[in-house]
Each structure stands twice: as structure tokens, then as C-alpha cells.
Scaffold this motif. Structure first.
Motif, mmCIF file in Angstrom:
data_model
loop_
_atom_site.group_PDB
_atom_site.id
_atom_site.type_symbol
_atom_site.label_atom_id
_atom_site.label_comp_id
_atom_site.label_asym_id
_atom_site.label_seq_id
_atom_site.Cartn_x
_atom_site.Cartn_y
_atom_site.Cartn_z
ATOM 1 N N VAL A 178 5.524 12.440 39.099
ATOM 2 C CA VAL A 178 5.233 13.778 39.614
ATOM 3 C C VAL A 178 6.426 14.240 40.442
ATOM 4 C CG1 VAL A 178 3.669 15.221 40.961
ATOM 5 C CG2 VAL A 178 2.767 13.243 39.722
ATOM 6 N N TYR A 179 6.876 15.463 40.172
ATOM 7 C CA TYR A 179 7.942 16.085 40.950
ATOM 8 C C TYR A 179 7.343 17.219 41.764
ATOM 9 C CZ TYR A 179 11.322 13.712 37.901
ATOM 10 O OH TYR A 179 12.066 12.779 37.220
ATOM 11 N N CYS A 180 7.940 17.473 42.918
ATOM 12 C CA CYS A 180 7.557 18.607 43.751
ATOM 13 C C CYS A 180 8.698 19.613 43.770
ATOM 14 C CB CYS A 180 7.245 18.163 45.182
ATOM 15 S SG CYS A 180 5.719 17.221 45.335
ATOM 16 N N LEU A 181 8.371 20.849 43.458
ATOM 17 C CA LEU A 181 9.339 21.935 43.491
ATOM 18 C C LEU A 181 9.020 22.796 44.700
ATOM 19 C CD1 LEU A 181 11.627 23.592 42.162
ATOM 20 C CD2 LEU A 181 9.855 24.769 40.831
ATOM 21 N N ASP A 182 9.946 22.873 45.649
ATOM 22 C CA ASP A 182 9.772 23.666 46.858
ATOM 23 C C ASP A 182 10.947 24.630 46.958
ATOM 24 O OD1 ASP A 182 8.949 24.704 49.235
ATOM 25 O OD2 ASP A 182 8.792 22.793 50.290
ATOM 26 N N GLY A 183 10.745 25.852 46.518
ATOM 27 C CA GLY A 183 11.862 26.786 46.406
ATOM 28 C C GLY A 183 12.777 26.352 45.281
ATOM 29 N N LEU A 184 14.004 26.002 45.628
ATOM 30 C CA LEU A 184 14.965 25.511 44.642
ATOM 31 C C LEU A 184 15.135 24.001 44.715
ATOM 32 C CD1 LEU A 184 17.719 28.284 45.009
ATOM 33 C CD2 LEU A 184 15.914 28.114 43.274
ATOM 34 N N LEU A 201 11.360 13.923 43.518
ATOM 35 C CA LEU A 201 10.386 13.021 42.894
ATOM 36 C C LEU A 201 9.441 12.540 43.976
ATOM 37 C CD1 LEU A 201 9.528 11.421 40.337
ATOM 38 C CD2 LEU A 201 11.087 9.611 41.089
ATOM 39 N N CYS A 202 8.149 12.853 43.834
ATOM 40 C CA CYS A 202 7.194 12.475 44.889
ATOM 41 C C CYS A 202 6.249 11.369 44.449
ATOM 42 C CB CYS A 202 6.417 13.683 45.376
ATOM 43 S SG CYS A 202 5.351 14.467 44.163
ATOM 44 N N ARG A 203 6.231 11.012 43.174
ATOM 45 C CA ARG A 203 5.479 9.831 42.763
ATOM 46 C C ARG A 203 6.122 9.226 41.535
ATOM 47 N NH1 ARG A 203 -0.267 10.267 40.183
ATOM 48 N NH2 ARG A 203 0.927 9.975 38.295
ATOM 49 N N HIS A 204 6.480 7.941 41.651
ATOM 50 C CA HIS A 204 7.046 7.220 40.514
ATOM 51 C C HIS A 204 5.923 6.788 39.566
ATOM 52 C CE1 HIS A 204 11.194 6.695 42.016
ATOM 53 N NE2 HIS A 204 10.632 6.715 43.206
ATOM 54 N N PHE A 260 0.548 23.424 38.718
ATOM 55 C CA PHE A 260 1.214 22.281 38.108
ATOM 56 C C PHE A 260 1.648 22.615 36.685
ATOM 57 C CE2 PHE A 260 -0.840 19.874 41.434
ATOM 58 C CZ PHE A 260 -0.052 18.737 41.605
ATOM 59 N N ASP A 261 2.821 22.148 36.311
ATOM 60 C CA ASP A 261 3.264 22.130 34.916
ATOM 61 C C ASP A 261 3.327 20.685 34.449
ATOM 62 O OD1 ASP A 261 3.630 24.891 34.714
ATOM 63 O OD2 ASP A 261 5.708 24.792 35.369
ATOM 64 N N TYR A 262 3.175 20.496 33.147
ATOM 65 C CA TYR A 262 3.332 19.185 32.515
ATOM 66 C C TYR A 262 4.472 19.314 31.513
ATOM 67 C CZ TYR A 262 2.023 14.982 29.799
ATOM 68 O OH TYR A 262 2.003 13.775 29.149
ATOM 69 N N VAL A 263 5.447 18.441 31.611
ATOM 70 C CA VAL A 263 6.662 18.564 30.802
ATOM 71 C C VAL A 263 6.799 17.340 29.904
ATOM 72 C CG1 VAL A 263 9.148 19.007 30.833
ATOM 73 C CG2 VAL A 263 7.728 19.770 32.748
ATOM 74 N N VAL A 264 6.999 17.590 28.617
ATOM 75 C CA VAL A 264 7.217 16.505 27.654
ATOM 76 C C VAL A 264 8.457 16.826 26.825
ATOM 77 C CG1 VAL A 264 4.760 15.949 27.523
ATOM 78 C CG2 VAL A 264 5.748 17.545 25.867
ATOM 79 N N GLU A 265 8.982 15.794 26.201
ATOM 80 C CA GLU A 265 10.145 15.974 25.328
ATOM 81 C C GLU A 265 9.777 15.607 23.895
ATOM 82 O OE1 GLU A 265 14.165 15.051 26.696
ATOM 83 O OE2 GLU A 265 14.358 13.701 24.966
ATOM 84 N N VAL A 266 10.268 16.403 22.952
ATOM 85 C CA VAL A 266 10.053 16.112 21.534
ATOM 86 C C VAL A 266 10.885 14.893 21.152
ATOM 87 C CG1 VAL A 266 10.331 16.969 19.175
ATOM 88 C CG2 VAL A 266 9.538 18.514 20.992
ATOM 89 N N THR A 267 10.243 13.936 20.481
ATOM 90 C CA THR A 267 10.928 12.698 20.087
ATOM 91 C C THR A 267 11.107 12.561 18.585
ATOM 92 O OG1 THR A 267 8.801 11.520 20.050
ATOM 93 C CG2 THR A 267 10.059 11.467 22.116
ATOM 94 N N PRO A 288 7.656 11.877 30.382
ATOM 95 C CA PRO A 288 6.751 12.978 30.718
ATOM 96 C C PRO A 288 6.527 13.036 32.222
ATOM 97 C CG PRO A 288 5.466 11.101 30.019
ATOM 98 C CD PRO A 288 6.910 10.710 29.855
ATOM 99 N N CYS A 289 6.195 14.207 32.724
ATOM 100 C CA CYS A 289 5.976 14.340 34.163
ATOM 101 C C CYS A 289 5.150 15.577 34.459
ATOM 102 C CB CYS A 289 7.308 14.420 34.907
ATOM 103 S SG CYS A 289 8.225 15.952 34.590
ATOM 104 N N PHE A 290 4.601 15.582 35.652
ATOM 105 C CA PHE A 290 4.000 16.780 36.223
ATOM 106 C C PHE A 290 4.980 17.362 37.238
ATOM 107 C CE2 PHE A 290 0.178 14.457 34.907
ATOM 108 C CZ PHE A 290 -0.584 15.470 34.336
ATOM 109 N N VAL A 291 4.962 18.684 37.380
ATOM 110 C CA VAL A 291 5.776 19.354 38.390
ATOM 111 C C VAL A 291 4.862 20.249 39.218
ATOM 112 C CG1 VAL A 291 7.720 20.890 38.844
ATOM 113 C CG2 VAL A 291 7.823 19.299 36.905
ATOM 114 N N LEU A 292 4.789 19.951 40.514
ATOM 115 C CA LEU A 292 3.996 20.738 41.447
ATOM 116 C C LEU A 292 4.867 21.817 42.071
ATOM 117 C CD1 LEU A 292 1.695 21.416 43.466
ATOM 118 C CD2 LEU A 292 2.516 19.500 44.868
#
Length: 392
Positions: free
Chosen positions: A370-376, A380-383, A260-267, A12-16
Motif C-alpha cells: 500500500v502506498y500513500c499519496l499526500d499531495g505530490l 510506501l506505508c505497508r510492505h 483508493f486505487d488498485y494498480v496492476v501491470e499486464v504480464t 500490484p498495490c493499493f494507493v491511498l
């Protein structure tokens, strides 16, 4: 967040979304033109967020020595700090007072600290005083525990105490009051109470600023905009005769909730009753709803390339998206009359930026990356934290 990016992150992660954050900052800066804005660090303390706030010229609004240290590490000067709350300590308090930052006192011990600090400050010390705000006597059933009360005479006592300390002057009033409804009217009520205090205690002419605090809504359809709040506050201040003062605001939720988005995967999926499916994920409800109060989330399903498209799947009457912990109540959200979710699908949960990662506990699983999205560009900005890190 584009569907093509959903499988480029480890869940799981957050995307800024940095572009969205810059738009939010721009909207606030335009609406509150001429005001001093302080980003509420407690809302989301991610250094990548603080860096954008600093670059845009915002101050940092902090409520603890820890938040203050983080803000300083992120490049804010001590003079660019708004220091609020009852969690201050003496050294951090003295640092911001002597640097000329905004300090709004919210306890009697802070008056005692001023008695130690101010006599040696030949140029004088300016402070603000937090008022105990009643939003609406007919609706506000809870009594706030913060601020000095005009009703009980606390404001008289604190103003007298501060007046007795050499080189101290009350330069501001702090009106922050939390509410679940974030109504524009809340700020009108606060301004009227501030005007009463100014009039009764002879502060007209000496007061430099009114800090209205935060509790602004996120910029979403059907909710008040930053401009709605700013217009209501300044109009009410004019009606009340509060002229010659500047304004300070402390937006937090309104700046980061939607970026921010929060992304999870179905297990996994389980069907204990016909038409009633439990869908397991690698996320946790704690990550996006640590107080277990939310019941609606904007979301989208991104199908795994290895799975059938949604249009070809059977529709299930009720699916409960669950977290990965072993707690029965770790249930994130409901899907009603929706195509069956498959392991490998990813769920993107939007508007997950305010207070989520700041309040998420270290419970069973580490905090998400946490990932940072800047344009395209996606970085990864925080492990995630690792147990071995605790040993050093």
C-alpha cells in the motif's frame, strides 16, 4: 491518481489518496454536524486511514477485540470507541464500559457480563441496545440475525434483564442494518421502528442517543450524499417525536470507497479465439472483489513508455483482464472493443478502498503493498507480507 505516478509504484498495490480521504471526512463532518461519528474500522483497517480519522476527531467503531487493540495502538482512547457486534470478549467489553465509550450490546451474554461489572461501578453504566431492524416488509426478504426483536418480545426481555442489574441504564438504541441498495428510505424505516420501541417501553426522557449505524453510499454521482442521509434521519425523528436525543453514525464505505486505487501491470496476452483475448496481470480479483460480486469498475489504462500508444493499436472485440492465480475464475474485468493491451501497460482501478484489503485472502500470493499519496509525495506505508515473517 496521475498517470505520471503509475510507474512509480511496485505492482500490484493499493494507493491511498490522503487528500481525497480528508475531503470525504470533511464532507461527512459537515453533513453530520453535531453528531458523534465513528469510523467503521472493519471497512478498511489500514493504520494510515485510522490516523486520519483520529486526527479529524472521529471515534473508532470496532466489532472485535482485535479491531479494538488496533484502534488503541493507533492512538484512540478507550472513551473514543464505539463497540458493536457479537464478537466481543469479556475483558475488552469491560474496558470500554468502564472507560465510558459507547457499547451497544447484541447478545444475551453481554447482559451477563454487565451483571458482573456494573454493581461495582458507583457512577453507573450506560449501554445501548441493538434492535432487529426490518428495512421494508415488502422488499426486505431476508431476516436479520442481529439485534433484539420487538416483534417476538426480545426487546421486552432484554430491557427487563438490564433493569434488574444495579447501576445499569439503557442510554441508546443501535439501528444498524446492512443492505445492498443503501437507500435513504432504509434509515427512515429504522427511525420509525426506534420510535415504536421508545414509546412502548417508556424510554422517552431517559434515552440519550440513537446510533443509526452505517451503510451509507460512497459519494458518487447519482447516489445519496451524506447530507441526504442526515436530513432524512433528523426529519423522520422529528416527525416521530424523538426529541432530546443526540445521533451517532458509523460511516465506513462512504469515507474510504473512493479514496483508493488498485494498480496492476499486464504480464501476458493470449488469444484462444479470434477477437477474444485473455490479458494476464500481476494482480488478483480477490484483492478488489473478494466476494466476487462486483461487475463494474471505473478504470484507466496507462501505457508503458516502451509500448505503442493506444491510438495506434488494433481494436479487439473482447479482452478479459485476468489475475495471476492458477484459478480459472480469477477474471477481474472485461474490455469491450478496446485497443489491445500490451505487457508492461498498467491498469489503474479506481474506488477500491472499501472492504477490499480487509477481506482479501492470503491465497497463492501475499497481500499487496500500500502506498500513500499526500499531495505530490508518494510513500510506501505497508510492505507485502513475507513467509519468513511468519516464523517469528
Amino acid at each position: 491518481m496521475k498517470n505520471s505516478l503509475a510507474f512509480k509504484v511496485a505492482t500490484p498495490c493499493f494507493v491511498l489518496d490522503k487528500e481525497a480521504l480528508r475531503r470525504a471526512i470533511g464532507a461527512a463532518s459537515e453533513a453530520f454536524a453535531g453528531w458523534r461519528l465513528g469510523y467503521s474500522v472493519k471497512t478498511n483497517w489500514l493504520p494510515a486511514v485510522l490516523d486520519e480519522m483520529r486526527r479529524a476527531g472521529l471515534m473508532a467503531e470496532v466489532v472485535s477485540p482485535d479491531e479494538l487493540r488496533l484502534a488503541l495502538l493507533c492512538g484512540f482512547s478507550a472513551a473514543d470507541i464505539i463497540y458493536n457486534g457479537p464478537c466481543k470478549d469479556f475483558e475488552s467489553f469491560r474496558l470500554i464500559v468502564e472507560a465510558g465509550g459507547i457499547v451497544n450490546i447484541d447478545s444475551w451474554r453481554e447482559a451477563g457480563w454487565l451483571a458482573e461489572i456494573a454493581p461495582a461501578c458507583a457512577s453507573g453504566v450506560k449501554v445501548g441496545v441493538r434492535l432487529n431492524i426490518v428495512i421494508d416488509a415488502d422488499r426486505d426478504v431476508d431476516v436479520s440475525r442481529f439485534g433484539f426483536s420487538e416483534e417476538t418480545g426480545e426487546t421486552t426481555r432484554i430491557f427487563d434483564r438490564l433493569a434488574s442489574i444495579p447501576n445499569v441504564r439503557v442510554a441508546g438504541l443501535h439501528l444498524h442494518r446492512s443492505s445492498s441498495n443503501r437507500r435513504v428510505d432504509n434509515f427512515r424505516h429504522a427511525i420509525r421502528q426506534a420510535a415504536t420501541v421508545v414509546r412502548r417501553h417508556g424510554l422517552a426522557g431517559s434515552l440519550e442517543y440513537i446510533d443509526v449505524g452505517g451503510n451509507f453510499s460512497a459519494p458518487l454521482p447519482g447516489r445519496p450524499s451524506f447530507a441526504d442521509y442526515a436530513r432524512a434521519i433528523t426529519t423522520e425523528a422529528d416527525k416521530c417525536g424523538l426529541t432530546g436525543v443526540s445521533f451517532v453514525a458509523e460511516p465506513g464505505n462512504g469515507l474510504v470507497a473512493t479514496v483508493f486505487d488498485y494498480v496492476v501491470e499486464v504480464t501476458d496476452t493470449r488469444e484462444p479465439r479470434p477477437g477474444d483475448v485473455f490479458v494476464g496481470t500481476d494482480g488478483r480479483r480477490n484483492d478488489i472483489d473478494p466476494l466476487f460480486r462486483a461487475n463494474q469498475w471505473k478504470r484507466k489504462v496507462v501505457c508503458s513508455p516502451a509500448n505503442p500508444p493506444l491510438a495506434s493499436r488494433r481494436v479487439v472485440a473482447h479482452q478479459t483482464l485476468c489475475g495471476c492465480t492458477c484459478m480459472e475464475h480469477d477474471r477481474i474485468m472485461e474490455f469491450e472493443n478496446h485497443p489491445l493491451l500490451f505487457p508492461g501497460d498498467r491498469i489503474v482501478i479506481h474506488h477500491a478502498g472499501a472492504y477490499t484489503m480487509a477481506l482479501a485472502p492470503m491465497f497463492i500470493r501475499q497481500l499487496p503493498a500500500v502506498y500513500c499519496l499526500d499531495g505530490l509525495e508518494l510513500t510506501l506505508c505497508r510492505h507485502p507480507w513475507r513467509p519468513e515473517d511468519w516464523m517469528h
